[in-house]
Design an enzyme around this catalytic site. Structure first.
Site, PDB file in Angstrom:
ATOM      1  CB  ILE A 104      44.975  38.710  47.859  1.00 12.17           C
ATOM      2  CG1 ILE A 104      45.718  37.447  47.392  1.00 12.17           C
ATOM      3  CG2 ILE A 104      43.613  38.331  48.431  1.00 12.17           C
ATOM      4  CD1 ILE A 104      46.150  36.545  48.524  1.00 12.17           C
ATOM      5  CB  CYS A 105      41.365  42.917  46.062  1.00 14.80           C
ATOM      6  SG  CYS A 105      40.285  44.285  46.572  1.00 14.80           S
TER       7      CYS A 105
END
Length: 211
Positions: free
Chosen positions: A94-95
């Site tokens: 996840i960014c």
């Protein structure tokens, strides 16, 4: 999986244990904690796909990994359920800024989970890990939404969670789920109009029969 429990100082372990316990007994809306009693640095949760998004109706398993430098360094976040989203890579990473440059040691696990849930409502194509999803979000929303719904239908079917969290920045009380002129909003509005028209027609027929 290697545990980081032995690498964390006792006061940090107590802090994490307390917060996970609180989140388990009083979870945010649409989020359910799955405690790992053997390793509290492996925080797994189920996140319910927000209504009005291509992820609605889905249940997404994700995890936070608290490293040996936590809370000085942010945890790492991963979706374990396959999802088509600009800010989630093919391996589930996840960014989101709160897990990178915007991280502060005083931020808790609840804040991180709410931010990730918010990401399902407001994707950020400017920091895309999935370039195809980011491009479609900007250039062809209907195709993006169709792909995201398909992945949700295939991989993320689960049981709905209950309960509302007034601290959720993306709850319906504080932030609209989608803009009023978006493709999803138009679709839902059209469906509602059709149902209302059908109901009015049925009611009119019943009234005529009674005359």
């Amino acid at each position: 999986m290697n545990s980081n429990v032995e690498n964390l100082p006792p006061h940090i372990i107590r802090r994490v244990y307390k917060e996970v316990s609180t989140l388990t007994s009083d979870p945010p809306e649409g989020i359910k904690i799955i405690p790992n009693e053997e390793d509290i640095t492996d925080v797994q949760v189920n996140i319910e796909g927000p209504e009005g998004t291509p992820y609605a109706g889905g249940m997404f398993r994700m995890k936070l990994i608290l490293g040996k430098d936590f809370p000085a360094a942010p945890p790492k976040g991963y979706f374990l359920t396959k999802i088509f989203h600009p800010n989630v890579s093919n391996n589930g990473e996840i960014c989101v800024n709160v897990l990178k440059k915007d991280w502060k040691a005083e931020l808790g696990i609840r804040h991180v989970l709410l931010t990730i849930k918010c990401l399902l409502i407001h994707p950020n194509p400017e920091s895309a890990l999935n370039e195809e999803a980011g491009r479609l979000l900007l250039e062809n929303y209907e195709e993006y939404a169709s792909r995201a719904r398909l992945m949700t239908d295939i991989h993320a079917q689960g049981t709905s969670l209950r309960g509302k969290d007034p601290t959720d920045p993306c709850s319906s009380a504080s932030t609209p789920v989608v803009s009023g002129d978006g493709p999803m909003a138009k679709k839902h509005a059209g469906d509602r109009d059709k149902k209302l028209a059908a109901k009015k027609k049925t009611d009119k027929k019943r009234a005529l029969r009674r005359l």
